[in-house]
Design a protein around this motif. Structure first.
Motif, PDB file in Angstrom:
ATOM      1  N   TYR A 119       0.704  10.553   0.561  1.00  0.00           N
ATOM      2  CA  TYR A 119       1.652   9.435   0.556  1.00  0.00           C
ATOM      3  C   TYR A 119       1.025   8.197   1.185  1.00  0.00           C
ATOM      4  O   TYR A 119       1.162   7.085   0.670  1.00  0.00           O
ATOM      5  N   VAL A 120       0.330   8.385   2.298  1.00  0.00           N
ATOM      6  CA  VAL A 120      -0.310   7.259   2.971  1.00  0.00           C
ATOM      7  C   VAL A 120      -1.391   6.657   2.072  1.00  0.00           C
ATOM      8  O   VAL A 120      -1.496   5.434   1.927  1.00  0.00           O
ATOM      9  N   THR A 121      -2.188   7.522   1.446  1.00  0.00           N
ATOM     10  CA  THR A 121      -3.239   7.055   0.545  1.00  0.00           C
ATOM     11  C   THR A 121      -2.674   6.207  -0.577  1.00  0.00           C
ATOM     12  O   THR A 121      -3.168   5.114  -0.880  1.00  0.00           O
ATOM     13  N   ASN A 122      -1.611   6.686  -1.205  1.00  0.00           N
ATOM     14  CA  ASN A 122      -0.993   5.954  -2.304  1.00  0.00           C
ATOM     15  C   ASN A 122      -0.443   4.611  -1.821  1.00  0.00           C
ATOM     16  O   ASN A 122      -0.562   3.588  -2.515  1.00  0.00           O
ATOM     17  N   ASP A 123       0.125   4.597  -0.623  1.00  0.00           N
ATOM     18  CA  ASP A 123       0.699   3.367  -0.071  1.00  0.00           C
ATOM     19  C   ASP A 123      -0.390   2.329   0.194  1.00  0.00           C
ATOM     20  O   ASP A 123      -0.233   1.141  -0.122  1.00  0.00           O
ATOM     21  N   VAL A 124      -1.508   2.765   0.761  1.00  0.00           N
ATOM     22  CA  VAL A 124      -2.607   1.844   1.043  1.00  0.00           C
ATOM     23  C   VAL A 124      -3.193   1.300  -0.260  1.00  0.00           C
ATOM     24  O   VAL A 124      -3.428   0.088  -0.395  1.00  0.00           O
TER      25      VAL A 124
END
Length: 254
Positions: A119-124
């Motif tokens: 989720y963090v990867t996609n957000d960044v």
């Protein structure tokens, strides 16, 4: 923020959709799947010390039926949204992560952590793409919204007031032109030429800092499609009150 046990039914989902979209963005859902016989065994074991009146076989099975009848249809709807967005846009804003709950605490945590990292990867990566889109569209205000203020203030004049909208816009424009229009690493790039990204890599550091690296290439403004310049660009991102903001960047000619 992690909202536990929500939405339990379509009424919960409707309430969220009516009131929360202007305040939050949903990354996805963590769904823990576990066979009912394993759950039943765990709950009956908990009943020996919990003192909870609902830790009995009748109530447990009733709760299983409620979950299957009211909650799982919501999960299936979210999965359908993810599927449709993937088909239409190539990437979904919502991702449902199904996690096996029958394993050990350590194994379940490892799987949960991988899902959260995703989720963090996609957000960044979404923030990084928005920044590139702002550059391609010559939108210095959208660009500024995705950058740390201290980086942009490098171009502020001594007599400019920080709280003056015109001065801020001028400051952002100067920083935008310095950082993103006049690029010495690619001397053939001229005003208004759009770039594309490839070979992206990302590293997440403690969930609040990230480094994104990619090849960035420019094509001829005449529409021939011929590449006129490229470089390896790295942007450092930090998560704060504004969400993800770019705090630094590095460039290396290819």
């Amino acid at each position: 923020f992690l909202v536990d046990g929500f939405p339990r039914n379509f009424d919960n989902l409707l309430g969220w959709m009516n009131h929360m979209p202007s305040y939050s963005s949903v990354f996805g859902a963590l769904v823990y799947n576990c066979p009912e016989d394993v759950l039943e065994e765990r709950l009956l074991e908990r009943a020996k010390t919990s003192g909870r009146s609902d830790d009995n076989i009748g109530t447990i099975r009733k709760r299983f039926n409620t979950f299957q009848g009211q909650t799982m249809p919501v999960v299936h709807s979210l999965e359908k949204v993810e599927e449709m967005q993937n088909e239409q846009d190539g990437i979904s804003k919502v991702h449902v992560s199904n996690i096996s709950g029958e394993h050990t605490i350590e194994e379940v945590w490892d799987e949960t952590r991988r899902a959260m990292d995703g989720y963090v990867t996609n957000d960044v990566l979404t923030s990084n793409q928005k920044l590139i889109d702002a550059i391609n569209n010559d939108d210095h205000m959208a660009y500024a919204a995705l950058c740390d203020e201290s980086m942009l203030e490098l171009e502020q004049s001594e007599d400019a007031e920080k709280d003056d909208d015109d001065d801020k816009s001028s400051m952002y424009r100067k920083a935008f032109e310095k950082f993103e229009i006049s690029i010495p690493e690619v001397d053939k790039v001229t005003w208004g030429q759009k770039s594309t990204l490839s070979n992206a890599e990302i590293e997440i550091h403690d969930g609040t800092r990230a480094t994104v690296s990619y090849d960035r290439a420019w094509s001829s403004a005449k529409g021939s499609g011929d590449a006129i310049g490229s470089m390896r660009e790295t942007r450092v991102w930090s998560h704060g009150e504004k969400g993800w903001v770019c705090v630094h960047f590095l460039r290396k000619p290819l």
